[in-house]
Design a protein around this motif. Structure first.
Motif: not given
Length: 192
Positions: A23-29, A128-132
């Motif tokens: 299970a992974v989360r793709m986060g956006l900030g 701005a970023f995306c992270r796994l």
């Protein structure tokens, strides 16, 4: 340990012990960039939206976004819409959770996009970023900084795709224009 990714870079989602992430989360900030005006500096709220488009053999079969929070099979879930960003001060403002073990076998790619629903350009966005993130233990696996300053309203952020028995994440970072994921489909297709 986090991998700071560059455009086009891919990382395997295999664990160090040889097992696969489940299970992974793709986060956006993001944050609104301050603008200098006649009466000093001000910021205008920016509404970015994260979406995940699920593909089977290069055909879109489902999507998860602020108006459809859970994929039809239940394997992908959006945590909810954030209209202003910057709430987490470096944390995730929007997130999409992917239960990799539950993704149906015919789904071979999941493409993550971000778009400005209000039509503001990335010139008005900063940090701005995306992270796994490994959702089972909260460990950040990879981070991709979304280049700001452009006169575009969207980016094709990254994709998670099947490679043999496991999954791989590829940072895409392709600028595009559009207010919704539907507008971005012509920009997504070359990355499949």
């Amino acid at each position: 340990m986090t991998v700071n990714m560059t455009k086009g870079q891919a990382i395997s989602l295999q664990k160090d012990d040889g097992g696969s992430l489940t299970a992974v989360r793709m986060g956006l900030g993001w944050q609104a960039a301050p603008r200098r005006g006649l009466f000093g500096t001000r910021t205008r709220e920016v509404d970015l939206d994260a979406s995940a488009v699920l593909f089977a053999d290069k055909q879109p079969v489902d999507v998860v976004f602020f108006r459809h929070l859970v994929s039809d099979d239940g394997s992908v879930r959006h945590t909810g819409d954030n209209l202003v960003g910057g709430v987490g001060q470096g944390g995730d403002d929007e997130a999409i959770l992917v239960d990799l073990a539950r993704v149906p076998v015919h789904i071979d790619q999941i493409v993550f996009t971000v778009n400005s629903f209000t039509g503001q350009t990335f010139q008005e966005v900063q940090n701005a970023f995306c992270r796994l993130v490994d959702e089972t233990n909260g460990q950040e696996l990879a981070r991709y900084t979304l280049a700001g300053g452009g006169a575009y309203t969207a980016q094709i952020m990254a994709k998670v795709h099947r490679t043999g028995p496991g999954w791989t994440m590829t940072a895409l970072g392709t600028p595009a224009n559009g207010r919704t994921f539907q507008d971005l489909m012509p920009a997504i297709l070359p990355h499949l």
